[in-house]
Every structure is written in structure tokens, then in C-alpha cells.
Scaffold this active site. Structure first.
Site, PDB file in Angstrom:
ATOM      1  N   ASP A 169       0.786  -1.312  -0.014  1.00  0.00           N
ATOM      2  CA  ASP A 169       0.004  -0.007  -0.063  1.00  0.00           C
ATOM      3  C   ASP A 169       0.737   1.124  -0.004  1.00  0.00           C
ATOM      4  OD1 ASP A 169       0.620  -0.825   2.507  1.00  0.00           O
ATOM      5  OD2 ASP A 169      -0.788   0.063   3.727  1.00  0.00           O
ATOM      6  N   GLU A 252      10.737  -3.902  12.217  1.00  0.00           N
ATOM      7  CA  GLU A 252      12.061  -3.407  11.650  1.00  0.00           C
ATOM      8  C   GLU A 252      13.103  -3.506  12.530  1.00  0.00           C
ATOM      9  OE1 GLU A 252       9.211  -1.908  12.070  1.00  0.00           O
ATOM     10  OE2 GLU A 252       8.208  -0.790  10.241  1.00  0.00           O
TER      11      GLU A 252
HETATM   12  C1  UGA Z   1       3.145  -0.516   9.268  1.00  0.00           C
HETATM   13  C2  UGA Z   1       4.531  -0.963   8.646  1.00  0.00           C
HETATM   14  O1  UGA Z   1       4.738   0.053   7.576  1.00  0.00           O
HETATM   15  C3  UGA Z   1       4.539  -2.213   8.308  1.00  0.00           C
HETATM   16  O2  UGA Z   1       5.794  -2.471   7.605  1.00  0.00           O
HETATM   17  C4  UGA Z   1       4.513  -3.030   9.479  1.00  0.00           C
HETATM   18  O3  UGA Z   1       4.395  -4.531   9.522  1.00  0.00           O
HETATM   19  C5  UGA Z   1       3.007  -2.734  10.162  1.00  0.00           C
HETATM   20  O4  UGA Z   1       2.972  -1.216  10.484  1.00  0.00           O
HETATM   21  C6  UGA Z   1       2.796  -3.380  11.771  1.00  0.00           C
HETATM   22  O5  UGA Z   1       3.844  -2.858  12.466  1.00  0.00           O
HETATM   23  O6  UGA Z   1       2.098  -4.158  11.795  1.00  0.00           O
HETATM   24  P1  UGA Z   1       0.705  -0.550   8.324  1.00  0.00           P
HETATM   25  O7  UGA Z   1       0.575   0.524   7.281  1.00  0.00           O
HETATM   26  O8  UGA Z   1       0.272  -0.119   9.575  1.00  0.00           O
HETATM   27  O9  UGA Z   1       2.231  -1.002   8.284  1.00  0.00           O
HETATM   28  O10 UGA Z   1       0.330  -1.914   7.825  1.00  0.00           O
HETATM   29  P2  UGA Z   1      -0.435  -2.659   6.761  1.00  0.00           P
HETATM   30  O11 UGA Z   1      -0.080  -1.785   5.321  1.00  0.00           O
HETATM   31  O12 UGA Z   1      -1.868  -2.822   6.824  1.00  0.00           O
HETATM   32  O13 UGA Z   1       0.392  -4.015   6.692  1.00  0.00           O
HETATM   33  C7  UGA Z   1       1.725  -4.002   6.260  1.00  0.00           C
HETATM   34  C8  UGA Z   1       1.909  -5.212   5.216  1.00  0.00           C
HETATM   35  O14 UGA Z   1       1.573  -6.608   5.792  1.00  0.00           O
HETATM   36  C9  UGA Z   1       1.021  -4.917   4.024  1.00  0.00           C
HETATM   37  O15 UGA Z   1       1.911  -5.145   2.732  1.00  0.00           O
HETATM   38  C10 UGA Z   1      -0.169  -5.826   4.031  1.00  0.00           C
HETATM   39  O16 UGA Z   1      -0.356  -6.224   2.814  1.00  0.00           O
HETATM   40  C11 UGA Z   1       0.492  -7.143   4.770  1.00  0.00           C
HETATM   41  N1  UGA Z   1      -0.451  -7.550   5.564  1.00  0.00           N
HETATM   42  C12 UGA Z   1      -1.306  -6.872   6.649  1.00  0.00           C
HETATM   43  C13 UGA Z   1      -0.563  -9.103   5.828  1.00  0.00           C
HETATM   44  O17 UGA Z   1       0.175  -9.710   5.114  1.00  0.00           O
HETATM   45  N2  UGA Z   1      -1.552  -9.623   6.557  1.00  0.00           N
HETATM   46  C14 UGA Z   1      -2.257  -8.838   7.477  1.00  0.00           C
HETATM   47  O18 UGA Z   1      -3.061  -9.515   7.906  1.00  0.00           O
HETATM   48  C15 UGA Z   1      -2.273  -7.477   7.308  1.00  0.00           C
HETATM   49 MN    MN Z   2       0.594   0.113   5.074  1.00  0.00          MN
END
Ligand code: UGA
Ligand code: MN
Length: 313
Positions: A169, A252
Site C-alpha cells: 500500500d 523493523e
Molecule cells: C506498518 C509498517 O509499515 C509495516 O511494515 C508493519 O508491518 C506494520 O505497520 C505493523 O507493524 O504491523 P501498516 O500500514 O500499519 O504498516 O500495515 P499494513 O499496510 O496494513 O500491513 C503491512 C503489510 O503487511 C502490507 O503489505 C499488508 O498487505 C500486509 N498484511 C497486513 C498482511 O500480510 N496480513 C495482514 O493481516 C495485514
Molecule cells: Mn501500510
């Protein structure tokens, strides 16, 4: 059968016969010249190929170190839109392998179809989040099993180049890919739209990494965003234990700590020594799942086709 005819020809007079002989001789020499011509052409072609193979490549043709982009993804209404946007960004980048890793038990043909259409070289793998984290009411370690699966893939399949964790995203300026490509160990740069500070960035004074600017430090040694660093594959091989912890907020930090020993002076500072923003932690508005289609009403229309393209949770 041929003999009487040949005789007849002879009997018809020596003029005709010598004419025929001339024709035959001419045919023979044409054949001979053709053979010589084809043979010479072949020899020249072989020599030319050999000559070209020994020529040094022009600078713009030199093979660049490969980039491995690890993208966690998961099933939701926005999934194909996010992958489409990121995919067409990556399409501008040479010598890149896109590791799309879904938090699921099996692959989704709709995702595979989208990746095929974009046309960036990719591997589509799955790595489900362990059940214990899925069920928790607290923050989940999003994308961690996916990224660790990506690291396993690289350990098994890559020897050189650079890896980068690109969430599906976020927003990426393609210049950052050319800059990170030559990372020796670890490189870092600012990420926009992170916390209340509006940006998460290494702090550089007189060319040296002095610390980190981020709205949430949380006792982290490396308070950086996932989109703000890249790691060399060779360096990853030198750290066989390195992996990402299932610890929300500390993914990270935990991964970068697991690369120890790593001296601060060894961290390369990209994006004009961290004076530019080339990556952004954008977040897409959540959409509610699509309503089911009324098949009695729309079953014989185009809607029956596009209904099959909707990703439902
Ligand atoms: C932030 C950070 O940018 C992420 O790198 C980190 O993993 C996340 O917080 C965290 O600490 O949980 P954020 O925008 O809050 O990211 O999270 P998402 O964009 O919803 O998810 C991060 C990535 O993991 C995305 O590429 C998403 O597709 C993936 N994801 C999310 C999954 O594979 N499974 C899930 O249940 C949710
Ligand atoms: Mn995100």
C-alpha cells in the site's frame, strides 16, 4: 527409360548436344557459386558473432545487480488495486524480481491473473500468519510471516543483489530503487507520512548518522519504517540467523538488530544523504466488502463477469 531419349538427343546432332552440355555446365557453376556464397556468408556470420561476443557491453547495457522486492499482501477488497499500482511502479525498474507473498493458505487465481497482466517478473508464494497471532485482540504482526518467507526464498535462490520490503500500500519513487541497488550491507533513507512527525528519517550531522527522527521511538535501536531500508543479499547470507520477529511495532527494529554486528558507520545514507523523501507510508481507506450480486436480475449481463473479479474477505 532415359537411355533411348539420351540416344535420340545424340542422334539429333552434335549442336543440340553441346548446347545441353553448356546448360549443364552453367547449372553446375551456378550451384558451385551458390555453395561458395552460402558457405562464405556462414563463415562471416560465425566470425561476426564471435567478434560481438568479445565486445565489452556499452555502459547502459551492463547488467545491474538484481533487486528482490518482498511484498506482503493479504485478501481484502483493495488487494488487486494496491498490487496493480505497485506493480506498474516496479515495471519501470530493470533486473528486478517481485516476491509477492500472501498471508493465506493458498494462492488466489485473481492475484495471479493481476500479476500476469502487469508483466513484472514475479514469484507468488503464500505464508499464513500463525493462528495464535490471528486470534489476538491486540495489534497483529502484519506481514511478518510473509517477509520471513521472502528471506527463506532468497537464502535458497539468490546469491547477490539487494532485498527491500515493499508493503503493497505504500508509494515509491523509482529513483530509490536505482540507489538501493548498490547497497553493500544496509542502506537507509527517509519515509514520508509516518507518525505525527510526518516523516521518519535518520538524522545526519556533518555526513554522519547521529540518530533517528520518528514520532514513536519506543526504546528501539532502529526506529525506522519498513519502507526506509534495504539490505544486501550477500550480507543476508553472512547473517544466517537474521529474521523478523512477530512483535508488532518492533518488526523493523528486531530484523535490523538480527543483522548484528552492524556498525552505524556501515549504514549507507541514500536519497541525497537523507535530504529527500522518495518513499511514503500511504494508507488506503478501508472499503466494506461488496454486496452479493442479484443473479436473477443481472445474471445475463456483464455484471456476472465483473462480480467474479471482486476480492471478498
Ligand atoms: C506498518 C509498517 O509499515 C509495516 O511494515 C508493519 O508491518 C506494520 O505497520 C505493523 O507493524 O504491523 P501498516 O500500514 O500499519 O504498516 O500495515 P499494513 O499496510 O496494513 O500491513 C503491512 C503489510 O503487511 C502490507 O503489505 C499488508 O498487505 C500486509 N498484511 C497486513 C498482511 O500480510 N496480513 C495482514 O493481516 C495485514
Ligand atoms: Mn501500510
Amino acid at each position: 527409360m532415359l537411355l533411348p531419349q539420351a540416344k535420340e538427343v545424340k542422334l539429333n546432332g552434335s549442336g543440340v548436344s553441346s548446347n545441353n552440355n553448356n546448360k549443364m555446365a552453367l547449372g553446375k557453376s551456378i550451384k558451385m557459386y551458390l555453395t561458395i556464397f552460402v558457405a562464405t556468408t556462414c563463415v562471416y556470420m560465425v566470425l561476426y558473432q564471435y567478434h560481438m561476443s568479445r565486445q565489452p557491453l556499452a555502459t547502459n547495457e551492463v547488467i545491474k545487480p538484481p533487486l528482490y522486492i518482498i511484498t506482503p499482501t493479504y485478501r481484502r477488497p483493495e488487494q488487486l488495486a494496491e498490487l496493480t499500482r505497485l506493480g506498474y511502479t516496479l515495471k519501470h525498474v530493470l533486473n528486478l524480481l517481485w516476491l509477492v507473498i500472501e498471508d493465506a493458505n493458498r494462492t488466489n487465481p485473481l492475484v495471479a491473473h493481476t500479476l500476469d497482466r502487469i508483466g513484472v517478473p514475479y514469484e507468488y508464494l503464500v505464508a499464513p500468519m500463525p493462528e495464535q497471532y490471528k486470534l489476538t485482540k491486540r495489534a497483529k504482526p502484519r506481514g511478518v510471516s510473509n517477509r520471513n518467507r521472502g528471506l527463506d526464498y532468497l537464502r535458497a535462490n539468490a546469491t547477490e543483489g539487494v532485498l527491500y520490503f515493499a508493503d503493497d500500500d505504500n508509494t515509491y519513487d523509482i529513483n530509490i530503487f536505482e540507489q538501493m541497488r548498490y547497497t553493500k550491507k544496509v542502506s537507509m533513507w527517509p519515509v514520508g507520512l509516518v507518525t505525527k512527525t510526518g516523516v521518519s528519517s535518520p538524522i545526519i550531522r556533518e555526513g554522519k548518522l547521529e540518530g533517528y527522527y520518528d514520532g514513536w521511538i519506543g526504546g528501539r535501536k532502529y526506529p525506522v519504517d519498513m519502507a526506509g531500508f534495504a539490505v544486501s543479499v550477500k550480507f543476508l547470507h553472512e547473517r544466517p540467523q537474521a529474521k523478523m520477529p512477530f512483535k508488532p511495532g518492533y518488526e523493523e527494529d528486531g530484523f535490523l538488530r538480527s543483522l548484528a554486528p552492524l556498525d552505524n558507520a556501515e549504514i549507507e545514507l541514500l536519497a541525497d544523504e537523507c535530504r529527500e523523501i522518495l518513499t511514503w507510508h500511504t494508507q488506503t481507506k478501508k472499503n466494506s466488502p461488496a454486496l452479493p450480486l442479484n443473479m436473477t436480475r443481472y445474471g445475463h449481463t456483464n455484471l456476472a463477469f465483473i462480480e467474479k473479479l471482486l476480492v471478498r474477505p
